[in-house]
Design a protein around this motif. Structure first.
Motif, PDB file in Angstrom:
ATOM      1  N   GLY A 183       0.829  -1.209   0.000  1.00 37.22           N
ATOM      2  CA  GLY A 183       0.000   0.000   0.000  1.00 37.22           C
ATOM      3  C   GLY A 183       0.860   1.255   0.000  1.00 37.22           C
ATOM      4  O   GLY A 183       0.570   2.224  -0.713  1.00 37.22           O
ATOM      5  N   PHE A 184       1.940   1.227   0.778  1.00 45.54           N
ATOM      6  CA  PHE A 184       2.839   2.381   0.898  1.00 45.54           C
ATOM      7  C   PHE A 184       3.453   2.736  -0.461  1.00 45.54           C
ATOM      8  O   PHE A 184       3.437   3.901  -0.869  1.00 45.54           O
ATOM      9  N   VAL A 185       3.991   1.738  -1.176  1.00 43.46           N
ATOM     10  CA  VAL A 185       4.678   2.060  -2.450  1.00 43.46           C
ATOM     11  C   VAL A 185       3.695   2.477  -3.541  1.00 43.46           C
ATOM     12  O   VAL A 185       4.015   3.316  -4.379  1.00 43.46           O
ATOM     13  N   LYS A 186       2.498   1.913  -3.502  1.00 40.21           N
ATOM     14  CA  LYS A 186       1.497   2.326  -4.497  1.00 40.21           C
ATOM     15  C   LYS A 186       1.048   3.764  -4.224  1.00 40.21           C
ATOM     16  O   LYS A 186       0.832   4.547  -5.143  1.00 40.21           O
ATOM     17  N   LYS A 245       2.881   6.147  -2.613  1.00 39.29           N
ATOM     18  CA  LYS A 245       3.974   7.096  -2.854  1.00 39.29           C
ATOM     19  C   LYS A 245       4.428   7.113  -4.306  1.00 39.29           C
ATOM     20  O   LYS A 245       4.889   8.138  -4.812  1.00 39.29           O
ATOM     21  N   GLY A 246       4.377   5.932  -4.963  1.00 45.76           N
ATOM     22  CA  GLY A 246       4.955   5.822  -6.304  1.00 45.76           C
ATOM     23  C   GLY A 246       3.928   5.751  -7.424  1.00 45.76           C
ATOM     24  O   GLY A 246       4.022   6.438  -8.428  1.00 45.76           O
ATOM     25  N   GLY A 247       2.929   4.908  -7.244  1.00 42.85           N
ATOM     26  CA  GLY A 247       1.945   4.687  -8.297  1.00 42.85           C
ATOM     27  C   GLY A 247       1.760   3.199  -8.522  1.00 42.85           C
ATOM     28  O   GLY A 247       2.401   2.375  -7.865  1.00 42.85           O
ATOM     29  N   LYS A 248       0.895   2.876  -9.479  1.00 44.49           N
ATOM     30  CA  LYS A 248       0.506   1.473  -9.625  1.00 44.49           C
ATOM     31  C   LYS A 248       1.625   0.575 -10.183  1.00 44.49           C
ATOM     32  O   LYS A 248       1.546  -0.642 -10.061  1.00 44.49           O
ATOM     33  N   GLN A 249       2.657   1.176 -10.762  1.00 40.49           N
ATOM     34  CA  GLN A 249       3.766   0.352 -11.281  1.00 40.49           C
ATOM     35  C   GLN A 249       4.724  -0.120 -10.189  1.00 40.49           C
ATOM     36  O   GLN A 249       5.653  -0.875 -10.449  1.00 40.49           O
ATOM     37  N   PHE A 250       4.505   0.336  -8.951  1.00 45.06           N
ATOM     38  CA  PHE A 250       5.399  -0.040  -7.843  1.00 45.06           C
ATOM     39  C   PHE A 250       4.817  -1.209  -7.045  1.00 45.06           C
ATOM     40  O   PHE A 250       3.610  -1.229  -6.763  1.00 45.06           O
ATOM     41  N   ASN A 251       5.703  -2.152  -6.696  1.00 42.22           N
ATOM     42  CA  ASN A 251       5.264  -3.384  -6.044  1.00 42.22           C
ATOM     43  C   ASN A 251       6.292  -3.851  -5.024  1.00 42.22           C
ATOM     44  O   ASN A 251       7.467  -3.520  -5.109  1.00 42.22           O
ATOM     45  N   ILE A 252       5.826  -4.682  -4.120  1.00 36.04           N
ATOM     46  CA  ILE A 252       6.712  -5.355  -3.171  1.00 36.04           C
ATOM     47  C   ILE A 252       6.794  -6.826  -3.581  1.00 36.04           C
ATOM     48  O   ILE A 252       5.759  -7.476  -3.768  1.00 36.04           O
TER      49      ILE A 252
END
Ligand SMILES: [Zn+2]
Ligand SMILES: [Zn+2]
Length: 274
Positions: free
Chosen positions: A253-256, A258-265
């Motif tokens: 949730g944090f990376v989406k 801060k970054g957007g939908k292209q960011f993942n864990i």
């Protein structure tokens, strides 16, 4: 019609780069021994992480850390297919598996022990000089490479590109057809020459050791979301996930956010076809 459709799907499948995330933790696995924090007491299997290692097209390992044996004894991987290992840097969470990788047996006649596979190691000379006395490298075929030199193995182009971590640390750029993956488990930042070469890359898998706390040799995930956007990466997966972060779901949730939908864990066992 049916035949041509089958041939087409076969041909397109052949062009996919298959990426298996065998391990996704930082230098120590999660949960940490004895710890009761939110990550370590999480019931989500995605919060159980072993040392970072990727497998490309079943033939190329990226790094050979402490958990290599556990990753390859797993029924989802055929160790006999592994022919190459590319190494990012000398730290033990990326190299201790060289003890076990020198004993992969190839099939032979019934009842006999097979001959051993001789794996090719793609490594920078500076990195190699730091680990060459620790393992039996005469049981490997070592290919020392220069920065930016393209090594062609198993239908893949591999390049080592400098990253800021130790003075012998590299990101690994793997290309197949038009597809590009950049892997950099440990990095504080990227020198300009590397930044230019990985602009608009299809997938970046890079350092997720810290969430927000600054350290001298790792970027934070927050910085990574900014860098991923500057690089215009199509997809970003954080790997090498550290202890001072968050449980998987919150971190995703944090990376989406801060970054957007292209960011993942990433998580152990994740598979992506690029
Ligand atoms: Zn590491
Ligand atoms: Zn913990």
């Amino acid at each position: 019609m049916l035949l041509s459709k089958t041939l087409f799907s076969f041909a397109t499948r052949e062009l996919l780069m298959k990426i298996k995330f065998l391990g996704t933790s930082a230098a120590w696995p999660l949960p940490r021994l004895g710890c009761q924090c939110n990550i370590c007491s999480s019931k989500d299997p995605k919060d159980r992480r072993t040392r970072t290692q990727l497998l490309i097209n079943d033939v190329l390992l990226l790094d050979a850390g402490i958990d290599t044996y556990q990753h390859l004894i797993n029924s989802k991987v055929d160790p006999k297919k592994i022919k190459f290992v590319a190494v990012s840097h000398e730290h033990p969470d990326h190299t201790l598996g060289f003890q076990d990788l020198s004993r992969i047996y190839l099939p032979r006649k019934k009842g006999q022990i097979g001959s051993k596979s001789k794996i090719e190691v793609i490594i920078h000379q500076k990195t190699f000089s730091k680990i060459k006395n620790l393992f039996h490298f005469n049981e490997y075929k070592v290919l020392p490479v220069e920065i930016g030199q393209i090594v062609k193995v198993g239908g893949l182009d591999i390049q080592l590109l400098p990253v800021n971590h130790t003075n012998s640390s590299f990101g690994i750029l793997v290309s197949e057809g038009g597809k590009k993956l950049f892997y950099a488990p440990d990095m504080k930042s990227l020198p300009e020459e590397t930044f230019k070469k990985i602009n608009r890359v299809d997938l970046i898998a890079f350092d997720g050791s810290e969430l927000k706390i600054k350290s001298k040799s790792h970027q934070t995930i927050l910085e990574g979301t900014k860098l991923g956007k500057e690089l215009k990466a199509k997809q970003v997966y954080f790997i090498h996930i550290g202890h001072r972060t968050l449980p998987y779901k919150e971190l995703e949730g944090f990376v989406k956010d801060k970054g957007g939908k292209q960011f993942n864990i990433s998580y152990d066992g994740l598979e992506i076809n690029l």
